[in-house]
Design an enzyme around this catalytic site. Structure first.
Site: not given
Length: 564
Positions: A299, A310, A324
């Site tokens: 999460s 990224d 999640k």
């Protein structure tokens, strides 16, 4: 036969929920099919309530109906009853009111459990009253505490700030019991487990979960490390199950440049669509960063790891994260219970869906499939996993590197923890290192605390368990049926695998290979009891195989920092 009061019909219950949640039923139940389904549910509830052969608890029926509806959705939409919700609020608010101790429950006389103080929390009511690590709590407000469960401890020692509670303890080395009157107060629950320097250049911060205070705790630790000369940072998110998205976003922002996307939430409802973007004036936009993750990292942890990966801002090391990527919103119900229901999905800046694929209503299959994936990937290298990825799960970072979807965050470099030896599994599985540390402190507590209590950093650097103490540990293991035998002993034959779990034989060479591990863990347990939990991590860094491997990868992390 016990009778139960029958509450309003399910139709009225749903109406009340609608009013409480702030929407009009007409707007939600717009189709004829939905209205008919609601009437069917109400009809079944009334028939069961009025006609079943025995009296039924209508509140239980309504709760089971809610749980049943949520089970047909995704794996992370859940119902939380009012009692559970109180604990949830404490965890995420990062505070409660009580006497301020961490504790464990140990076997006592005649098999009756005894509450033992691990630590009085620094600056808390118990520390001010004189409670020490190792104290056994035997009475609370003149009532015996022998045989207490964790729930009993919560029930008797927590309470409104300003109220008093009388506690009687038995202190190892003292002939008589000691009585304390403790005034309860608000107790913080810290979510940053550790913030310290690993070496003269490298800082280390470990976050346990993301609660309301996590960002401020993180920033305090980060600035302290910068004051100590930190040039590069290890951010440890292993075993972090997540928490508040806002805290993850704010922490990720500290590493990213203005305008860079942190995370995007997508929903079928416009009000739940959201994109979070970094602002300017952040604390650590240029230094090298390494993020440690594992299969428990979930999460909010995955938001941080995904954003930094990224944007090529950090080298991600460890194991694939949990996956999640569903955003839950809490909808309170009349009795204090809550619907924690998925409203949107998380996507990383490159467009990767963090959530692991699932079939609606198949929760057991979801977790079993995930466990199978983690077991399978443990035997594969980073390149083997990446080569098996289809093109549809390949994404591109800000500088053109390839990263991978399919659920969770796949690290740039996969590092699995070393498999535990037979003796380590036997000792650590039964917490014998912890038990021995407690017994050791029972024998040495007063003199040891007098020597070390104000020398925390020196303890971490200098304290070592003596050979005599380690021999005592081996004797302690013998008493608990963990026997070290010569490598050629017939007791180590395959038949040993069929012996009772209560009796374990391990080879001399294997036991010797784990000496440093056991000595370090016992030292860490002692330090945790004398000081606080952060000492555990500072000491355990020396035998943390994933961290030690990660520390050899700084060239890769620094190369990423230069590419930006």
């Amino acid at each position: 036969m016990k009778r139960y009061r029958k509450p309003a019909t399910l139709g009225l219950l749903v109406l009340a929920v609608g009013v409480l949640l702030g929407f009009e039923l007409g707007a939600v139940f717009s189709s004829d099919n939905t209205v008919e389904s609601l009437k069917k549910l109400e009809n079944a509830f009334l028939i069961i309530n009025e006609r079943y052969v025995e009296d039924v608890d209508s509140s239980v029926l309504s709760e089971r109906a809610i749980e049943g509806m949520l089970e047909e959705l995704d794996p992370h939409s859940v119902y939380i009853d009012a009692e559970q919700m109180n604990q949830v609020r404490e965890d995420f608010n990062a505070s409660f009111e009580g006497i301020g101790i961490s504790f464990e429950i140990i076997d006592g006389v005649d098999g009756k459990d005894t509450v033992t103080v691990l630590n009085p929390l620094p600056g808390g009511p118990s520390e001010e009253a004189g409670i020490l690590s190792g104290d056994r709590i035997i009475a609370v407000d003149d009532s015996s505490a022998i045989g207490f469960s964790s729930a009993d401890v919560q029930r008797t020692l927590k309470g409104p700030g300003g109220t008093e509670v009388d506690v009687t303890v038995r202190r190892p080395g003292y002939d008589r019991t000691l009585d304390f009157t403790i005034t309860r107060d608000k107790i913080p629950l810290f979510t940053v487990d550790a913030a310290h320097m690993i070496d003269e250049r490298t800082g280390y911060i470990r976050i346990d979960r993301f609660a309301r205070t996590t960002y401020s705790e993180f920033m305090s630790g980060l600035r302290d490390l910068q004051d100590e000369g930190m040039e590069r940072l290890v951010l440890d998110l292993r075993d972090n199950p997540g928490g508040f998205m806002d805290m993850a976003v704010r922490i990720a922002d500290e590493f990213l440049s203005e305008g860079e996307v942190i995370v995007e939430a997508r929903s079928r409802l416009d009000e739940y669509n959201q994109q979070n973007v970094a602002d300017d004036g952040d604390e650590f936009e240029t230094g090298s960063v390494m993020v440690l993750v594992n299969q428990i990292s979930a999460s909010a942890s995955e938001i941080v790891a995904g954003a930094l990966q990224d944007h090529d801002r950090a080298l991600i090391v460890g194991r694939r994260t949990f996956g999640k990527g569903l955003v839950q919103k809490q909808f309170p119900l009349r009795d204090g219970s809550v619907l924690r229901m998925t409203i949107s999905r998380f996507y990383t800046p490159s467009g990767r869906l963090i959530q692991t694929p699932y079939d609606d209503g198949e929760r057991m299959d979801y977790y079993e499939t995930k466990a199978d994936q983690f077991r399978r990937e443990r035997t594969l290298t980073t390149e083997q996993i990446k080569e098996a990825m289809p093109d549809s799960l390949r994404y591109t970072t800000a500088t053109g590197r390839t990263v991978f979807g399919g659920g969770g965050i796949l690290p740039d470099i996969i590092v699995n923890p070393d498999s535990a030896s037979a003796v380590a599994r036997a000792v650590l599985g039964r917490q014998f290192d912890n038990e021995y540390a407690r017994l050791w402190l029972d024998r040495h507590g007063d003199s040891f605390q007098e020597e070390w209590s104000d020398r925390r950093d020196e303890f971490i650097r200098e304290f070592e368990l003596s050979e005599a103490d380690y021999d005592g540990f081996l004797a302690f293991l013998e008493e608990r049926d963990i026997h070290v035998v010569p490598d050629e002993s017939p007791l180590l034959s395959d038949a040993n695998d069929e012996r009772s779990d209560e009796v374990v034989y391990v080879a001399q060479s294997e036991a010797e290979a784990d000496v440093d591990l056991f000595k370090t863990r016992i030292k860490a347990r002692i330090g945790q009891r004398i000081f606080d939990r952060s000492v555990w991590w500072a000491v355990m860094n020396d035998v943390d195989t994933v961290l030690l491997e990660a520390m050899t990868l700084w060239d890769s992390a620094e190369h990423l920092a230069l590419r930006r």
